[in-house]
Motif scaffolding. Structure first.
Motif, PDB file in Angstrom:
ATOM      1  N   SER A  83      -6.336 124.500 -85.919  1.00 57.87           N
ATOM      2  CA  SER A  83      -5.169 123.622 -85.720  1.00 57.87           C
ATOM      3  C   SER A  83      -5.634 122.190 -85.452  1.00 57.87           C
ATOM      4  O   SER A  83      -6.050 121.878 -84.346  1.00 57.87           O
ATOM      5  CB  SER A  83      -4.300 124.115 -84.564  1.00 57.87           C
ATOM      6  OG  SER A  83      -5.041 124.140 -83.363  1.00 57.87           O
ATOM      7  N   THR A  84      -5.591 121.358 -86.473  1.00 53.30           N
ATOM      8  CA  THR A  84      -5.827 119.937 -86.311  1.00 53.30           C
ATOM      9  C   THR A  84      -4.514 119.260 -85.942  1.00 53.30           C
ATOM     10  O   THR A  84      -3.444 119.877 -85.975  1.00 53.30           O
ATOM     11  CB  THR A  84      -6.366 119.327 -87.616  1.00 53.30           C
ATOM     12  OG1 THR A  84      -5.353 119.497 -88.633  1.00 53.30           O
ATOM     13  CG2 THR A  84      -7.637 120.029 -88.065  1.00 53.30           C
ATOM     14  N   ASP A  85      -4.577 117.980 -85.580  1.00 52.53           N
ATOM     15  CA  ASP A  85      -3.343 117.245 -85.281  1.00 52.53           C
ATOM     16  C   ASP A  85      -2.415 117.247 -86.489  1.00 52.53           C
ATOM     17  O   ASP A  85      -1.185 117.338 -86.343  1.00 52.53           O
ATOM     18  CB  ASP A  85      -3.670 115.798 -84.889  1.00 52.53           C
ATOM     19  CG  ASP A  85      -4.322 115.712 -83.517  1.00 52.53           C
ATOM     20  OD1 ASP A  85      -4.220 116.699 -82.754  1.00 52.53           O
ATOM     21  OD2 ASP A  85      -4.939 114.681 -83.207  1.00 52.53           O
ATOM     22  N   GLU A  86      -2.988 117.181 -87.683  1.00 52.56           N
ATOM     23  CA  GLU A  86      -2.178 117.200 -88.907  1.00 52.56           C
ATOM     24  C   GLU A  86      -1.483 118.549 -89.073  1.00 52.56           C
ATOM     25  O   GLU A  86      -0.301 118.610 -89.425  1.00 52.56           O
ATOM     26  CB  GLU A  86      -3.055 116.913 -90.126  1.00 52.56           C
ATOM     27  CG  GLU A  86      -2.282 116.918 -91.438  1.00 52.56           C
ATOM     28  CD  GLU A  86      -3.182 116.771 -92.655  1.00 52.56           C
ATOM     29  OE1 GLU A  86      -2.638 116.742 -93.771  1.00 52.56           O
ATOM     30  OE2 GLU A  86      -4.413 116.699 -92.485  1.00 52.56           O
ATOM     31  N   THR A  87      -2.216 119.650 -88.817  1.00 53.23           N
ATOM     32  CA  THR A  87      -1.626 120.982 -88.937  1.00 53.23           C
ATOM     33  C   THR A  87      -0.499 121.174 -87.940  1.00 53.23           C
ATOM     34  O   THR A  87       0.558 121.726 -88.264  1.00 53.23           O
ATOM     35  CB  THR A  87      -2.685 122.076 -88.710  1.00 53.23           C
ATOM     36  OG1 THR A  87      -3.787 121.867 -89.586  1.00 53.23           O
ATOM     37  CG2 THR A  87      -2.090 123.454 -88.965  1.00 53.23           C
ATOM     38  N   VAL A  88      -0.714 120.715 -86.704  1.00 55.69           N
ATOM     39  CA  VAL A  88       0.312 120.819 -85.666  1.00 55.69           C
ATOM     40  C   VAL A  88       1.590 120.124 -86.121  1.00 55.69           C
ATOM     41  O   VAL A  88       2.693 120.663 -86.007  1.00 55.69           O
ATOM     42  CB  VAL A  88      -0.182 120.206 -84.341  1.00 55.69           C
ATOM     43  CG1 VAL A  88       0.980 120.065 -83.348  1.00 55.69           C
ATOM     44  CG2 VAL A  88      -1.284 121.069 -83.733  1.00 55.69           C
TER      45      VAL A  88
END
Length: 255
Positions: free
Chosen positions: A133-138
């Motif tokens: 979970s990267t910031d983009e995925t979140v």
């Protein structure tokens, strides 16, 4: 006010009946023959739009009633028993919250939603599933959740049709990319996580011992990502709002 004066009322905005009084809610939930989940908004047309896979393999727990619901829910309930929560989830949640708070300290401003309530649930659920979970995925999962929630209501109202078109235009394949991408990684490199367990464990399904299969795993994981993050985000935000409005309870928490 609604509970005392209008415990059951029709909402024109979402074209649905709203039940607010606790005993009436229990009555609805305990009577699936009258109030079936299968004829809810998620039980009819939406599933066909959200999943481009054979319809007989789609298993949305939220569209099931009675014994069928109980059996399907039992397949994943082990991950949510108190022992698992205390030994596995709680340390993970504490670590993720701590990381978020450390990031907040370095900023000049703090948004409860942006910096805590939104990322924490998605990151906790992703970690337990074994999804990176990267910031983009979140943010992608959060956008998907909000877009999907807009389906709530009756299929015949304009609001549903408009939001359906928006979802199809922006998010139709995003969830597939996230979940099936994670499943492909687990097939190549299995891990000690819930997603690997769902993919490799053999369950008794319709009298046969078998693996869930990709479509079933997809629906379980999708539901966890959606339902788990929205409810927890709201709980965190409402709790902090309540604390902000009641200084005496803030002091009790600090003490």
């Amino acid at each position: 006010r609604l509970r005392s004066q209008d415990p059951v009322f029709w909402n024109d905005h979402i074209h649905a009946w709203i039940v607010t009084e606790y005993d009436l809610v229990k009555q609805v939930l305990a009577d699936p023959e009258t109030y079936s989940s299968r004829i809810s908004i998620y039980g009819q047309d939406v599933a066909a739009h959200l999943a481009k896979i054979p319809q007989d393999t789609i298993e949305l727990i939220m569209t099931m009633d009675g014994e069928q619901h109980t059996k399907r829910r039992r397949l994943v309930v082990d991950a949510f028993r108190m022992r698992e929560v205390e030994e596995t989830w709680e340390p993970v949640a504490r670590e993720i919250v701590q990381t978020q708070l450390e990031r907040i300290v370095t900023q000049n401003q703090f948004s409860v939603l942006r910096d805590l309530a939104v990322p924490v649930p998605v990151k906790v659920i992703s970690r337990i599933l074994g999804i990176t979970s990267t910031d983009e995925t979140v943010q992608r999962i959060r956008d998907l959740t909000f877009s999907a929630i807009e389906f709530l209501g009756h299929v015949e109202c304009d609001r549903f049709t408009e939001n359906e078109h928006q979802f199809m235009a922006k998010h139709q394949y995003a969830l597939f990319q996230i979940v099936y991408g994670a499943m492909a990684e687990k097939k190549a490199r299995p891990g000690d996580d819930l997603l690997t367990k769902l993919m490799t464990t053999r369950y008794e399904i319709d009298g046969k011992l078998q693996e869930l299969g990709d479509p079933r795993v997809f629906t379980y994981v999708s539901l966890l990502l959606f339902a788990g993050n929205l409810t927890t985000t709201n709980l965190i935000a409402q709790s902090l709002l309540y604390l902000a409005q009641h200084p005496q309870i803030q002091e009790r928490v600090r003490t």
